[in-house]
Write an enzyme that holds these catalytic residues in place. Structure first.
Site, PDB file in Angstrom:
ATOM      1  N   ARG A 208     -23.819  11.360 -14.881  1.00 21.92           N
ATOM      2  CA  ARG A 208     -23.542   9.938 -15.016  1.00 21.92           C
ATOM      3  C   ARG A 208     -22.075   9.576 -14.752  1.00 21.92           C
ATOM      4  O   ARG A 208     -21.760   8.718 -13.940  1.00 21.92           O
ATOM      5  CB  ARG A 208     -23.896   9.426 -16.424  1.00 21.92           C
ATOM      6  CG  ARG A 208     -25.329   9.048 -16.641  1.00 21.92           C
ATOM      7  CD  ARG A 208     -25.731   9.347 -18.072  1.00 21.92           C
ATOM      8  NE  ARG A 208     -25.717  10.781 -18.215  1.00 21.92           N
ATOM      9  CZ  ARG A 208     -26.771  11.548 -17.906  1.00 21.92           C
ATOM     10  NH1 ARG A 208     -27.887  10.992 -17.534  1.00 21.92           N
ATOM     11  NH2 ARG A 208     -26.704  12.859 -17.989  1.00 21.92           N
ATOM     12  N   THR A 209     -21.171  10.244 -15.462  1.00 19.32           N
ATOM     13  CA  THR A 209     -19.767   9.821 -15.419  1.00 19.32           C
ATOM     14  C   THR A 209     -19.172  10.063 -14.037  1.00 19.32           C
ATOM     15  O   THR A 209     -18.482   9.198 -13.485  1.00 19.32           O
ATOM     16  CB  THR A 209     -18.974  10.587 -16.500  1.00 19.32           C
ATOM     17  OG1 THR A 209     -19.689  10.501 -17.729  1.00 19.32           O
ATOM     18  CG2 THR A 209     -17.584  10.016 -16.663  1.00 19.32           C
TER      19      THR A 209
ATOM     20  N   LYS B 198      -9.080  30.913  -8.901  1.00 16.93           N
ATOM     21  CA  LYS B 198      -8.115  31.994  -8.648  1.00 16.93           C
ATOM     22  C   LYS B 198      -7.029  32.014  -9.709  1.00 16.93           C
ATOM     23  O   LYS B 198      -6.038  32.723  -9.577  1.00 16.93           O
ATOM     24  CB  LYS B 198      -7.472  31.797  -7.274  1.00 16.93           C
ATOM     25  CG  LYS B 198      -8.435  31.793  -6.118  1.00 16.93           C
ATOM     26  CD  LYS B 198      -7.664  31.524  -4.827  1.00 16.93           C
ATOM     27  CE  LYS B 198      -8.579  31.227  -3.664  1.00 16.93           C
ATOM     28  NZ  LYS B 198      -7.847  30.644  -2.531  1.00 16.93           N
TER      29      LYS B 198
ATOM     30  N   ARG C  78     -12.305  15.145 -16.089  1.00 18.94           N
ATOM     31  CA  ARG C  78     -13.174  15.653 -17.166  1.00 18.94           C
ATOM     32  C   ARG C  78     -12.819  17.133 -17.345  1.00 18.94           C
ATOM     33  O   ARG C  78     -12.732  17.876 -16.364  1.00 18.94           O
ATOM     34  CB  ARG C  78     -14.642  15.517 -16.810  1.00 18.94           C
ATOM     35  CG  ARG C  78     -15.505  16.330 -17.793  1.00 18.94           C
ATOM     36  CD  ARG C  78     -16.945  15.988 -17.753  1.00 18.94           C
ATOM     37  NE  ARG C  78     -17.187  14.668 -18.317  1.00 18.94           N
ATOM     38  CZ  ARG C  78     -18.393  14.239 -18.657  1.00 18.94           C
ATOM     39  NH1 ARG C  78     -19.447  15.001 -18.491  1.00 18.94           N
ATOM     40  NH2 ARG C  78     -18.563  13.028 -19.145  1.00 18.94           N
TER      41      ARG C  78
ATOM     42  N   HIS D 258     -14.084  10.092 -25.025  1.00 17.26           N
ATOM     43  CA  HIS D 258     -14.765   9.745 -23.770  1.00 17.26           C
ATOM     44  C   HIS D 258     -14.690   8.214 -23.696  1.00 17.26           C
ATOM     45  O   HIS D 258     -15.682   7.522 -23.928  1.00 17.26           O
ATOM     46  CB  HIS D 258     -16.207  10.251 -23.821  1.00 17.26           C
ATOM     47  CG  HIS D 258     -16.950  10.203 -22.525  1.00 17.26           C
ATOM     48  ND1 HIS D 258     -16.491   9.526 -21.408  1.00 17.26           N
ATOM     49  CD2 HIS D 258     -18.145  10.762 -22.156  1.00 17.26           C
ATOM     50  CE1 HIS D 258     -17.366   9.654 -20.431  1.00 17.26           C
ATOM     51  NE2 HIS D 258     -18.372  10.409 -20.861  1.00 17.26           N
TER      52      HIS D 258
HETATM   53  N1   CP Z   1     -22.641  10.347 -20.810  1.00 13.69           N
HETATM   54  C1   CP Z   1     -22.098  11.325 -20.061  1.00 13.69           C
HETATM   55  O1   CP Z   1     -20.891  11.623 -20.135  1.00 13.69           O
HETATM   56  O2   CP Z   1     -22.956  11.908 -19.183  1.00 13.69           O
HETATM   57  P1   CP Z   1     -22.560  13.019 -18.119  1.00 13.69           P
HETATM   58  O3   CP Z   1     -22.159  14.250 -18.888  1.00 13.69           O
HETATM   59  O4   CP Z   1     -23.772  13.225 -17.259  1.00 13.69           O
HETATM   60  O5   CP Z   1     -21.385  12.505 -17.326  1.00 13.69           O
END
Ligand code: CP
Length: 323
Positions: free
Chosen positions: A60-61, A88, A110, A138
């Site tokens: 999603r993100t 590496k 992320r 998040h």
């Molecule tokens: N909600 C969320 O962060 O989903 P993903 O891990 O798929 O990005």
């Protein structure tokens, strides 16, 4: 920092004011419409280069940020740990500095380590957006949750929102708690003691130990995924036992005094934390959350690039969200 701007980076909701959170939600409104057009593109970030550094799995993100960037006409590059020089042994900062040497403008990151986004933001000139760091925050997930609640109820203040399940490992829970409290919601958490951070009450949330009690109290349940990949010890006896005691089921919701709105950040463990009939039922707004994710991320990128929210609003419907 002005209440009408976000500063250089978006690292979490803990450090934002209620006015800044509202600014992002308000700025997202005109961007919703861009995704409904036959040609889903505006020239707002033309000439900007954005790197998506995803060192942890995401559907999603990552895709939502990529759509947001492309719909704003930015140039985008995706970097994953697998296949990059991270394999590496290159450090995060060296990777980012090498990207900066190619003249980028923003990094969306992320990372499995809490604090990675801030660590990077303090060391590079580009804007940094936290797309989830370890168990810390998040922020764009919480912002899209807030936007979805505002769409549904017309307000956040006074809503009773219970965040259910694996709060211990959840960056989504932390960002939601900060955002909801700042905008005046009442917040509770519910889950087994083994999945509850020590001292969570000190954040200003109520703790329910029984899902039935949470359902009696709440207007909204935000059901969290059991993060099995972060559990290195026996946090729960079994998945079946967890579902039996804490699962959000139709039978439990039928005993509620009102219809509860159901959120889930995804990905879902169907039949573990949530019954499929609830996830796909009439009170679920789970896919609406995903749709709002693109607009919220467009708003964040726009504001960090120095965009003025009143111009975004003024351009609504004219086929060109402001340059
Ligand atoms: N909600 C969320 O962060 O989903 P993903 O891990 O798929 O990005």
């Amino acid at each position: 920092m002005s209440e009408r701007s976000l500063g250089k980076d978006l690292l979490g909701l803990e450090s934002l004011t209620a006015e800044q959170i509202t600014l992002i939600l308000d700025t997202a409104e005109p961007f919703k419409e861009v995704s409904e057009r036959p040609i889903k593109k505006v020239p707002t970030l033309r000439g900007k280069t954005i790197v998506n550094l995803f060192f942890e799995a995401s559907t999603r993100t990552r895709i939502s940020f990529e759509f947001a960037e492309k719909r704003l006409s930015a140039d985008t590059v995706n970097v994953a740990a697998l296949g990059s020089s991270v394999q590496k042994g290159e450090t995060l900062v060296d990777t980012a500095r090498n990207l900066e040497a190619m003249r980028i403008d923003m990094v969306v990151i992320r990372h499995p380590s809490s604090g990675a986004a801030q660590f990077l933001a303090e060391r590079i000139r580009s804007n940094v957006v936290n797309a989830g760091d370890g168990t810390h925050e998040h922020p764009t997930q919480a912002l899209l949750d807030l936007l979805t609640l505002r769409d549904k109820f017309g307000r956040i203040a006074g809503l009773k929102v219970c965040i259910c399940g694996d709060v211990l490992h959840s960056r989504v829970a932390r960002s939601n708690i900060w955002g909801l409290l700042k905008l005046g919601a009442e917040v509770a958490v519910c889950g087994p003691p083994s999945l509850m951070p020590l001292g969570i009450e000190e954040l200003g949330v109520t703790v329910f130990r029984r899902i039935e009690d949470a359902i009696q109290w709440a207007d909204v349940l935000n059901v969290l995924r059991l993060q099995l990949e972060r559990m290195h010890a026996g946090f729960i006896p079994s998945l079946r036992e967890y579902y039996r005691v804490f699962g959000v089921t139709v039978e439990r919701l039928e005993r509620a005094p009102k219809d509860l709105v159901i959120l889930h950040p995804g990905p879902m463990n169907r039949g573990v934390e949530i019954d499929s009939r609830v996830a796909d039922g009439p009170h679920s707004v789970i896919l609406h959350q995903v749709t709002n994710g693109v607009a919220v991320r467009m708003a964040v990128l726009y504001l960090l690039a120095g965009g003025r929210p009143e111009l975004a609003e003024a351009a609504k419907g004219k086929g060109e969200v402001a340059e």
